[in-house]
Scaffold this motif. Structure first.
Motif, mmCIF file in Angstrom:
data_model
loop_
_atom_site.group_PDB
_atom_site.id
_atom_site.type_symbol
_atom_site.label_atom_id
_atom_site.label_comp_id
_atom_site.label_asym_id
_atom_site.label_seq_id
_atom_site.Cartn_x
_atom_site.Cartn_y
_atom_site.Cartn_z
ATOM 1 N N LEU A 13 30.213 -15.439 -70.631
ATOM 2 C CA LEU A 13 30.432 -13.578 -70.575
ATOM 3 C C LEU A 13 32.296 -13.946 -70.913
ATOM 4 C CD1 LEU A 13 28.488 -11.679 -68.767
ATOM 5 C CD2 LEU A 13 28.637 -12.641 -71.343
ATOM 6 N N SER A 14 33.099 -14.598 -69.745
ATOM 7 C CA SER A 14 34.456 -14.833 -70.043
ATOM 8 C C SER A 14 35.244 -15.247 -70.916
ATOM 9 C CB SER A 14 34.776 -15.218 -69.066
ATOM 10 O OG SER A 14 34.520 -14.936 -67.629
ATOM 11 N N SER A 15 34.355 -16.435 -71.759
ATOM 12 C CA SER A 15 34.424 -17.215 -72.025
ATOM 13 C C SER A 15 34.720 -16.051 -73.822
ATOM 14 C CB SER A 15 33.970 -18.297 -72.594
ATOM 15 O OG SER A 15 33.965 -19.333 -71.553
ATOM 16 N N ILE A 16 33.492 -15.542 -74.511
ATOM 17 C CA ILE A 16 32.890 -14.513 -75.516
ATOM 18 C C ILE A 16 34.079 -13.788 -75.447
ATOM 19 C CG2 ILE A 16 31.572 -13.224 -76.270
ATOM 20 C CD1 ILE A 16 28.881 -15.024 -75.270
ATOM 21 N N VAL A 17 34.442 -12.528 -74.035
ATOM 22 C CA VAL A 17 35.970 -11.681 -74.041
ATOM 23 C C VAL A 17 36.749 -12.583 -74.732
ATOM 24 C CG1 VAL A 17 36.586 -10.232 -72.637
ATOM 25 C CG2 VAL A 17 34.531 -10.551 -72.124
ATOM 26 N N VAL A 18 37.188 -13.485 -73.882
ATOM 27 C CA VAL A 18 38.469 -13.647 -74.311
ATOM 28 C C VAL A 18 38.659 -14.156 -75.932
ATOM 29 C CG1 VAL A 18 40.294 -16.134 -73.839
ATOM 30 C CG2 VAL A 18 39.476 -14.588 -72.259
ATOM 31 N N SER A 19 37.850 -14.628 -76.382
ATOM 32 C CA SER A 19 37.206 -15.356 -77.949
ATOM 33 C C SER A 19 37.369 -13.923 -78.475
ATOM 34 C CB SER A 19 35.956 -16.200 -77.857
ATOM 35 O OG SER A 19 35.939 -17.511 -76.685
ATOM 36 N N GLY A 20 36.656 -13.574 -77.967
ATOM 37 C CA GLY A 20 36.623 -12.197 -79.130
ATOM 38 C C GLY A 20 37.295 -11.171 -79.141
ATOM 39 N N LEU A 21 39.044 -11.210 -77.839
ATOM 40 C CA LEU A 21 39.790 -10.820 -78.217
ATOM 41 C C LEU A 21 40.787 -10.977 -79.649
ATOM 42 C CD1 LEU A 21 40.862 -9.426 -74.285
ATOM 43 C CD2 LEU A 21 40.402 -8.233 -76.124
ATOM 44 N N ALA A 22 40.900 -13.111 -78.442
ATOM 45 C CA ALA A 22 41.730 -13.560 -80.051
ATOM 46 C C ALA A 22 41.531 -13.392 -80.852
ATOM 47 C CB ALA A 22 41.348 -15.070 -79.201
ATOM 48 N N ILE A 23 39.778 -13.338 -81.530
ATOM 49 C CA ILE A 23 39.633 -13.209 -83.279
ATOM 50 C C ILE A 23 40.278 -12.070 -83.615
ATOM 51 C CG2 ILE A 23 37.463 -13.182 -84.028
ATOM 52 C CD1 ILE A 23 36.153 -15.162 -82.328
ATOM 53 N N TYR A 24 40.372 -10.801 -82.630
ATOM 54 C CA TYR A 24 40.060 -9.339 -82.721
ATOM 55 C C TYR A 24 41.713 -9.421 -83.416
ATOM 56 C CZ TYR A 24 41.098 -4.508 -83.062
ATOM 57 O OH TYR A 24 41.390 -2.836 -83.137
ATOM 58 N N VAL A 25 42.429 -9.923 -82.578
ATOM 59 C CA VAL A 25 44.042 -10.415 -82.756
ATOM 60 C C VAL A 25 44.533 -10.666 -83.988
ATOM 61 C CG1 VAL A 25 46.336 -10.441 -81.645
ATOM 62 C CG2 VAL A 25 44.650 -9.791 -80.547
ATOM 63 N N ALA A 26 43.653 -12.016 -83.830
ATOM 64 C CA ALA A 26 43.187 -12.800 -85.774
ATOM 65 C C ALA A 26 43.912 -12.148 -86.403
ATOM 66 C CB ALA A 26 43.244 -14.144 -85.305
ATOM 67 N N PHE A 27 42.240 -10.955 -86.870
ATOM 68 C CA PHE A 27 41.730 -10.345 -87.906
ATOM 69 C C PHE A 27 42.751 -9.560 -87.886
ATOM 70 C CE2 PHE A 27 38.084 -12.773 -87.235
ATOM 71 C CZ PHE A 27 37.430 -12.928 -88.937
ATOM 72 N N ASP A 28 43.477 -8.407 -87.057
ATOM 73 C CA ASP A 28 44.578 -7.823 -87.018
ATOM 74 C C ASP A 28 45.518 -8.075 -87.538
ATOM 75 O OD1 ASP A 28 44.342 -4.730 -86.327
ATOM 76 O OD2 ASP A 28 46.137 -5.740 -85.047
ATOM 77 N N VAL A 29 45.715 -8.857 -87.264
ATOM 78 C CA VAL A 29 47.235 -9.914 -87.930
ATOM 79 C C VAL A 29 46.947 -10.420 -89.091
ATOM 80 C CG1 VAL A 29 48.819 -11.660 -88.007
ATOM 81 C CG2 VAL A 29 48.638 -10.454 -85.402
ATOM 82 N N VAL A 30 46.025 -10.562 -89.926
ATOM 83 C CA VAL A 30 45.560 -10.881 -91.142
ATOM 84 C C VAL A 30 45.136 -9.512 -92.342
ATOM 85 C CG1 VAL A 30 43.331 -11.670 -92.877
ATOM 86 C CG2 VAL A 30 44.244 -12.779 -90.142
ATOM 87 N N ALA A 31 44.295 -8.661 -91.247
ATOM 88 C CA ALA A 31 44.723 -7.366 -92.042
ATOM 89 C C ALA A 31 45.983 -6.623 -92.379
ATOM 90 C CB ALA A 31 43.555 -6.415 -91.060
ATOM 91 N N GLN A 32 47.268 -6.563 -91.324
ATOM 92 C CA GLN A 32 48.551 -6.024 -91.236
ATOM 93 C C GLN A 32 49.139 -6.554 -91.756
ATOM 94 O OE1 GLN A 32 50.526 -5.171 -88.211
ATOM 95 N NE2 GLN A 32 49.123 -5.072 -86.482
ATOM 96 N N ARG A 33 48.920 -8.228 -92.721
ATOM 97 C CA ARG A 33 49.217 -8.833 -93.656
ATOM 98 C C ARG A 33 48.908 -8.587 -95.322
ATOM 99 N NH1 ARG A 33 49.588 -14.695 -91.017
ATOM 100 N NH2 ARG A 33 51.526 -14.601 -89.449
ATOM 101 N N GLN A 34 47.371 -8.005 -95.193
ATOM 102 C CA GLN A 34 46.710 -8.552 -96.291
ATOM 103 C C GLN A 34 47.645 -6.272 -96.715
ATOM 104 O OE1 GLN A 34 45.500 -9.623 -97.993
ATOM 105 N NE2 GLN A 34 44.913 -8.098 -99.539
ATOM 106 N N PHE A 35 47.687 -5.222 -95.709
ATOM 107 C CA PHE A 35 48.275 -4.295 -96.481
ATOM 108 C C PHE A 35 49.096 -4.354 -96.369
ATOM 109 C CE2 PHE A 35 49.781 0.252 -94.397
ATOM 110 C CZ PHE A 35 48.655 0.526 -95.598
ATOM 111 N N ASN A 36 50.310 -5.086 -95.884
ATOM 112 C CA ASN A 36 51.620 -5.329 -96.504
ATOM 113 C C ASN A 36 52.028 -5.885 -97.373
ATOM 114 O OD1 ASN A 36 52.650 -4.277 -94.154
ATOM 115 N ND2 ASN A 36 53.064 -6.893 -93.183
#
Length: 440
Positions: A17-40
């Motif tokens: 569960l710890s690995s999934i939570v950490v990985s999920g946060l990392a993936i979410y941050v990465a996707f959020d960055v990609v979404a912002q770049r796409q928005f830009n």
């Protein structure tokens, strides 16, 4: 937490569960960055569209608006805006701005810059840059987009990510349970193997166990062998002691019998010698029955043993007036050494003969994987409150009848050694004592 299985499951689950939570946060941050770049990138594309239209029509508001084909530009406060400022501070803007203008910094560079600010109705992201057209005029171009679209995309990412992580978590936990079961399986096999080897089937075969378990199996082999050696020595010592005590006991009885013929009162000495013999029998029975080598190997025919004992007791003067009944199927066998079985039933029959008035009934039947043996008499029975006292070594409830008080205790010891149970209740059929044995 003493359970290895529980410890492995809990620790594996927490790590997963710890690995999934950490990985999920990392993936979410990465996707959020990609979404912002796409928005830009979308803002930059719209800024280029305004620039291209401006190059074609110049400072013509109507023509410029007609070239901007997105319907959102024409809908007031739609969240999609454009604005251009000419060299003489001439302002042209999309109808969506209505009578508002976009906030802008004091100086706008020739490279596109992105910043967040409050739009007409909600926060927007603005892409701004200064451009010099082919006619030499410098214009400032600003395009803006509400964060509603970006937030919707972020929400979709969160939903999809949570769904994916939930599925991964379920499979990961299931895999953890499977892995724990696979890792601990050799220990379960070892436990089963120990039970078999404890019953005398030789040493544990080390080759069938993983390398990490073999040292433990080796130590258990040595422990089992030492235990067998100790049991063998104890049995030999018990047998030697029985032979050593039998002769002195016989001599003492002969001497007491001689004193009886001379008219001496030997009742006290004879009772004491009877108790000594009974205690010796009890101790030797326990020594003989300690962890039989293989209780399943010595299965004694119950009917033959009972018939032999009944013939013996029917020949006793004390049983001449009694009716001894038996109902036992000829194929019943019990997991007990024949000598130990005779010791148990003999003590119980001896007790029944002493207390019954006219009838004794002995029956046996198979009950699942065990055999139930019942012995009933029509004597006075034993009150429920006195059962514990009757089973205690030397526990005599009535001293008016000869005996040592060790018969029931010896029977209880032997039955328990073989994994059986013994219970004393009142006989509904005969009214006296009912003894119920359960043996394998």
């Amino acid at each position: 937490m003493r359970s290895l299985r529980r410890r492995a499951i809990v620790s594996g689950g927490l790590i997963t569960l710890s690995s999934i939570v950490v990985s999920g946060l990392a993936i979410y941050v990465a996707f959020d960055v990609v979404a912002q770049r796409q928005f830009n990138r979308v803002l930059a594309s719209r800024q280029l569209q305004v620039l291209t239209a401006l190059e074609r029509v110049g400072a013509n508001q109507t023509a410029l608006s007609s070239l901007m084909s997105d319907p959102a530009y024409a809908r007031p406060y739609s969240g999609t805006y454009w604005e251009v400022i000419g060299p003489d501070r001439q302002l042209m803007a999309s109808r969506s701005l209505f009578d508002n203008s976009l906030p802008r910094p004091a100086a706008i560079p020739h490279e596109t810059v992105f910043y967040d600010s409050m739009g007409p109705v909600r926060t927007v992201r603005i892409a701004a840059r200064s451009v010099t057209l082919t006619n030499g005029q410098t214009w400032q171009i600003l395009v803006a987009q509400s964060f509603a679209e970006l937030n919707a995309e972020r929400a979709a990412i969160r939903r999809n990510l949570l769904l994916a992580l939930g599925i991964i978590a379920i499979f990961a936990l299931a895999s953890s349970l499977g892995q724990t079961a696979a890792v601990l399986r050799p220990l379960a096999d070892l436990r089963s193997d120990i039970l078999k080897r404890w019953q005398g089937e030789g040493p544990i075969e080390l080759e069938q166990y993983p390398t990490e378990v073999r040292p433990l199996a080796t130590e258990i082999n040595e422990l089992l062998q030492r235990n067998r050696d100790i049991i063998d020595r104890t049995r030999r010592q018990g047998a030697d002691l029985a032979h050593a005590l039998k002769t002195p006991s016989s001599i003492l009885r002969n001497e007491l019998e001689g004193l009886r013929r001379l008219g001496q009162d030997i009742s006290t000495a004879e009772a004491a010698l009877d108790r000594i013999d009974a205690q010796i029998r009890r101790s030797l029975a326990r020594v003989r029955a300690v962890r039989p080598a293989d209780p399943m190997a010595d299965r004694t025919a119950l009917a033959a043993t009972v018939q032999r004992l009944l013939r013996l007791f029917r020949s006793l003067p004390a049983a001449e007036h009694l009716t001894l009944e038996e109902t036992i199927a000829p194929d019943l066998r019990v997991a007990m050494d024949a000598e130990d079985l005779e010791e148990v039933l003999g003590n119980l029959l001896d007790n029944a003969v002493k207390w019954s008035r006219a009838r004794i009934r002995l029956a046996a039947r198979r009950e699942g994987e065990r055999v139930e043996i019942t012995l009933e008499d029509d004597g006075p029975g034993i009150a429920e409150a006195d059962v514990a006292q009757a089973l205690r070594p030397g526990g005599r409830l009535d001293t008016s009848v000869a005996g040592t008080g060790l018969g029931l205790s010896i029977a209880t010891d032997l039955v328990q050694v073989y994994g059986g149970t013994i219970a004393l209740t009142r006989s509904e059929a005969l009214g006296g004592l009912k003894v119920t044995l359960h043996l394998g």
